[in-house]
Motif scaffolding. Structure first.
Motif, PDB file in Angstrom:
ATOM      1  N   THR A  10      51.699 -28.036  49.770  1.00  0.00           N
ATOM      2  CA  THR A  10      51.016 -27.210  50.382  1.00  0.00           C
ATOM      3  C   THR A  10      49.581 -27.774  50.481  1.00  0.00           C
ATOM      4  O   THR A  10      48.968 -27.364  51.579  1.00  0.00           O
ATOM      5  CB  THR A  10      50.961 -25.950  49.682  1.00  0.00           C
ATOM      6  N   ARG A  14      47.517 -28.435  53.947  1.00  0.00           N
ATOM      7  CA  ARG A  14      46.283 -27.901  54.464  1.00  0.00           C
ATOM      8  C   ARG A  14      45.187 -28.773  54.684  1.00  0.00           C
ATOM      9  O   ARG A  14      43.967 -28.372  55.261  1.00  0.00           O
ATOM     10  CB  ARG A  14      45.942 -26.913  53.304  1.00  0.00           C
ATOM     11  N   ILE A  64      54.647 -20.030  50.617  1.00  0.00           N
ATOM     12  CA  ILE A  64      53.276 -20.207  50.702  1.00  0.00           C
ATOM     13  C   ILE A  64      53.071 -21.507  51.479  1.00  0.00           C
ATOM     14  O   ILE A  64      52.354 -21.592  52.683  1.00  0.00           O
ATOM     15  CB  ILE A  64      52.462 -20.401  49.467  1.00  0.00           C
ATOM     16  N   GLN A  67      53.874 -20.939  55.391  1.00  0.00           N
ATOM     17  CA  GLN A  67      52.889 -20.090  55.996  1.00  0.00           C
ATOM     18  C   GLN A  67      51.720 -21.096  56.166  1.00  0.00           C
ATOM     19  O   GLN A  67      50.833 -20.950  57.086  1.00  0.00           O
ATOM     20  CB  GLN A  67      52.584 -18.809  55.207  1.00  0.00           C
ATOM     21  N   SER A  68      51.394 -21.881  55.347  1.00  0.00           N
ATOM     22  CA  SER A  68      50.383 -22.974  55.674  1.00  0.00           C
ATOM     23  C   SER A  68      50.618 -23.981  56.843  1.00  0.00           C
ATOM     24  O   SER A  68      49.492 -24.645  57.350  1.00  0.00           O
ATOM     25  CB  SER A  68      50.146 -23.924  54.260  1.00  0.00           C
ATOM     26  N   GLU A 143      43.799 -24.859  44.255  1.00  0.00           N
ATOM     27  CA  GLU A 143      43.324 -23.722  45.041  1.00  0.00           C
ATOM     28  C   GLU A 143      41.641 -23.839  44.836  1.00  0.00           C
ATOM     29  O   GLU A 143      41.156 -24.150  43.582  1.00  0.00           O
ATOM     30  CB  GLU A 143      43.744 -22.529  44.201  1.00  0.00           C
TER      31      GLU A 143
END
Length: 651
Positions: A10, A14, A64, A67-68, A143
Motif C-alpha cells: 500500500t 501511494r 485499504i 482503495q489506494s 503511516e
C-alpha cells in the motif's frame, strides 16, 4: 507477515502509482497480481478455524490497498470477489459492528447540528472519537499521520469501516444493473431490520455505504444517473428520514444523501424531488422528521445551486420559515440550518425574502425560549448569510444594516464561543461584501479579542479575516501594528493549518508595510529571534520600568498549561492594544519556540524584497539626500544595514 507485506505494498502504491503517471503501467501490473492473489487467499481462508483475527487484519490491509489505487477499473476482474466481501454488512447485518466512519463522510459545514460538535482542538476531537479495543490495529510503519491514541477502535469495527468504504468505490464502478442490484440488497436489509435490536447499527452502515458510493460517483461519472437508480436511492433515504427515532448523524447522512442525488440527477428530477419533500413537510407530524426534511431541502438547494431551483426558492423559504417559528428548539435549529443553506444557494434571488427573514430572526430572539446558545448561533448564521446576499447594498445607516448589527450584538452579549464565532463571521462578511459599513479599526478590535480563543474554528476565522483586511486595505491595517500579537499567537498555536495561516498573514503584512517602515520590522523580528538573549531580557526590563505607561507591576506573565493541555499567555490583551501586545513578548519568562524564531529569521531575510524597488532603499547616498514621504528623515533599509549585520552575527 502477509498483512505487513500488503501494508508495505500500500505504501508503494501511494508513493509510485499516481493518476496520469507515465510509469503506472510498469508498476501497476505486478501490484495487481499481488492483490489478486491476496484476495484469492482471503476467499479460501475464510473457512479456516482459529485464524479469524489474523484474517480480519489481512482483509483490512487488502481493502485499504485496493482503495489506494487511483483507478478502480484497473482491477475490474476482482470486482465480483470484492463486492461479495464488502456487502457482508448488508447480508449479515446482525453479525456486524456499527461503522464509526460516518463522522468523516458527513459535510463538516453541518457539524454544529451534532452529534459530533467540533472540540477546541484536534486532540480533543480524537479523544472524543476514541473507542478503544484490546485487539485494535497497531499503527503502521508507513503511516504519515498516526492517531494520538493507540488502537483507537477494535478490529471488528475497523473491518466494517473498510468494507463499507470499499463498497462505495465498487458501487460507483457498476453499470445500471449492478447499482440497482446493490440498492435492492440495501433496501431489503433496511426492511428486514425493522424492530430488530441491530437496526440502528444497520441504518448507520447503510448511510456510510451509500454516502461513500455517491461521493465516489461524483468523481467517476460526470453524466447524470439513470432515473431508476435515483428513485431507488431516494426511496431508501426517505424511508430512513421517516423513522422519527434515528440519531442526528443518520438524519444528517440521509439529508445529505438526497442532496447528492440532486447533483447526480438532472434538473427535472431535482425539481420533482424538491416538490415531493415540500409536500411531505406539510404533513410531517414528528418534529425530528420535519427537521430532517428541512435540512434535506437545504442540502438539495446547496447541491443544485440557486439557478436550477430558483422557482422553488419561495416555497422552500415559506415552508422552512414556518417550521422555524415552532416552540420546539431542536426543530428550530434544524429548520434554521436548512434555511441557511437555501439562502447561500439562492444568492441574489433571495433579496426579496430578506426582510421577512430578518423579522423571523428578531422574533426568535425576542421569544422567551431564546436562551439556548445553539439557537442563538443559528440566528447568527442566518444574519451572516443575509449580509452575503445584500453585499454592497448593506449601507451604513440602512434599516437592514441596523437590524443585522443589533441581532449580532444581542447574541454576542453572553461571550459564548459559539455566538462569538458568528460575531467574527459577521465581521468577515462585512469585510468581504460591505467594506464601507464599518471602519478597519473597529474590525481589528473585534478580531484581536478572539486570537486567544480555545476554539480553533474561531481562531482560524479571525486570522483569515485579518488576512482579508491586509489584502483589501493594507494602509489602514498597518497603522494598527498587530505584528507582535500575530507572532505571539503563532508561538502558542497548536493547529498546523491555523499556524500556516498566521504565517501567511504576517508575510502579507510584511510586504504591505515594509516599504514605509522597514526599521519597525527589523525591531519586531529582532525581538522574536533573540528571545533567549540575556542582554535583551535586561533591556526589556529597563524599558518596562522606565515606560510612563507602566503602573509599576513588573511581575512576569507566566505561560501556563491548564486542563485543556494547550499552553497560553495570560497577558494576551482582550482588545488588541499594540503596547500590551509588545509587552507579551517582552515579559514572558519562558523562551519562544524555535519554530517561531526561525520564521522571524525568514521574515528578516525577506526584507530586501519586501521594501520594494525604490532605489533609495539600496543606495546610501540617495537615502541620505531624499526624505521619505515628505518627512525630514527617511526610513530607508540601507540606513539600517549596520543593525542587520549585527543581528546576523547574533543568530
Amino acid at each position: 507477515m502477509w498483512s505487513a507485506a500488503v501494508d508495505a505494498l500500500t505504501a508503494f502504491i501511494r508513493c509510485f502509482i499516481t493518476p496520469n503517471s507515465v510509469n503506472n503501467g510498469i508498476f501497476l501490473q505486478p501490484v495487481l497480481v499481488y492483490l489478486s492473489r491476496a484476495l484469492s487467499y482471503i476467499v479460501a481462508a475464510k473457512e479456516l478455524p482459529n485464524v479469524k483475527p489474523e484474517i480480519d487484519v489481512f482483509i483490512i490491509r487488502t481493502l485499504i490497498a485496493y482503495q489506494s489505487l487511483p483507478d478502480p477499473m484497473a482491477y475490474k476482474n476482482d470486482h465480483r470477489q470484492i463486492i461479495q466481501l464488502c456487502t457482508r454488512p448488508f447480508r449479515d447485518a446482525a453479525g456486524c459492528e456499527e461503522s464509526s466512519c460516518l463522522r468523516s463522510l458527513l459535510d463538516k459545514r453541518d457539524a454544529w447540528l451534532g452529534p459530533w460538535i467540533p472540540g477546541r482542538d484536534w486532540f480533543e476531537d480524537e479523544l472524543r472519537a476514541f473507542q478503544g479495543g484490546k485487539d485494535g490495529l497497531v499503527p503502521s510503519l508507513w503511516e504519515s499521520e498516526v492517531s494520538s491514541f493507540p488502537q483507537p477502535e477494535p478490529i471488528n469495527k475497523t473491518l466494517v469501516n473498510q468494507m463499507l468504504l470499499c463498497f462505495g468505490v465498487m458501487f460507483a464502478c457498476q453499470d445500471n444493473g449492478g447499482m440497482l442490484s446493490l440498492l435492492g440488497m440495501i433496501e431489503q436489509c433496511l426492511k428486514a431490520g425493522k424492530k430488530q435490536p441491530w437496526h440502528a447499527a444497520s441504518v448507520t452502515n447503510i448511510c456510510v455505504g451509500l454516502l461513500a458510493g455517491f461521493k465516489a460517483l461524483l468523481n467517476l461519472r460526470p453524466q447524470p444517473l439513470g432515473l431508476d437508480i435515483l428513485n431507488s436511492a431516494q426511496a431508501i433515504f426517505q424511508s430512513i428520514l421517516a423513522e422519527g427515532d434515528i440519531c442526528a448523524s443518520q438524519r444528517r447522512a440521509s439529508s445529505e444523501g438526497l442532496g447528492l442525488l440532486a447533483r447526480l440527477g438532472n434538473d427535472i428530477f431535482t425539481a420533482r424531488m424538491t416538490r415531493l419533500l415540500l409536500a411531505d413537510l406539510t404533513g410531517a407530524m414528528d418534529s425530528n422528521s420535519a427537521g430532517s426534511i428541512a435540512l434535506a431541502l437545504g442540502c438539495i438547494h446547496r447541491s443544485a445551486g440557486g439557478m436550477a431551483l430558483s422557482t422553488l426558492v419561495p416555497a422552500t423559504v415559506s415552508s422552512i420559515s414556518l417550521l422555524a417559528k415552532s416552540s420546539i428548539a431542536g426543530l428550530q435549529i434544524w429548520s434554521l440550518h436548512g434555511l441557511l443553506l437555501t439562502i447561500e444557494a439562492a444568492g441574489l434571488s433571495y433579496v426579496s425574502h430578506v426582510q421577512a427573514t430578518l423579522g423571523l430572526a428578531l422574533d426568535i430572539l425576542l421569544s422567551e425560549d431564546n436562551g439556548w446558545v445553539v439557537l442563538q448561533q443559528g440566528v447568527g448564521r442566518l444574519i451572516n448569510a443575509i449580509v452575503a446576499v445584500l453585499g454592497p447594498e448593506l449601507a451604513p445607516g440602512s434599516i437592514f444594516f441596523s437590524r443585522c448589527k443589533s441581532v449580532i450584538a444581542e447574541i454576542s452579549a453572553g461571550q459564548e464561543t459559539a455566538t462569538m464565532l458568528e460575531n467574527v463571521r459577521f465581521t468577515q462578511q462585512l469585510v468581504l461584501f460591505a467594506p464601507q459599513a464599518v471602519s478597519v479599526h473597529s474590525h481589528v478590535q473585534t478580531l484581536l479579542a478572539t486570537l486567544s480563543s480555545r476554539q480553533p474554528t474561531l481562531r482560524h476565522l479571525a486570522v483569515s479575516t485579518l488576512r482579508h483586511l491586509v489584502e483589501k486595505d493594507p494602509a489602514s491595517i498597518v497603522d494598527e501594528q498587530i505584528e507582535d500579537l500575530l507572532f505571539c499567537m503563532l508561538d502558542e498555536e497548536t493547529d498546523k493549518e491555523i499556524g500556516d495561516l498566521v504565517r501567511t498573514t504576517i508575510m502579507r503584512l510584511l510586504y504591505a508595510s515594509c516599504p514605509s517602515c522597514s526599521s519597525h520590522w527589523i525591531t519586531v523580528c529582532r525581538n522574536v529571534i533573540l528571545a533567549t538573549s540575556k542582554r535583551r531580557d535586561n533591556e526589556r526590563s529597563n524599558n518596562v520600568e522606565n515606560d510612563p505607561q507602566n503602573d509599576g507591576d513588573t511581575s512576569l506573565n507566566f505561560g501556563h498549561d491548564d486542563e485543556n493541555m494547550v499552553s497560553s499567555s495570560r497577558g494576551l490583551p482582550a482588545h488588541g492594544n499594540a503596547y500590551e501586545a509588545s509587552n507579551i513578548l517582552l515579559n514572558r519568562d519562558r523562551h519562544l519556540r524555535y519554530r517561531t524564531r526561525v520564521f522571524a529569521a525568514e521574515c528578516l531575510s525577506c526584507l530586501p524584497r519586501a521594501v520594494g524597488k525604490n532605489p533609495a532603499h539600496f543606495d546610501l547616498s540617495l537615502a541620505r539626500k531624499e526624505p521619505f514621504d515628505g518627512r525630514a528623515s527617511g526610513d530607508w533599509l540601507v540606513l539600517h544595514i549596520q543593525e542587520l549585520i549585527s543581528l546576523a552575527y547574533q543568530l
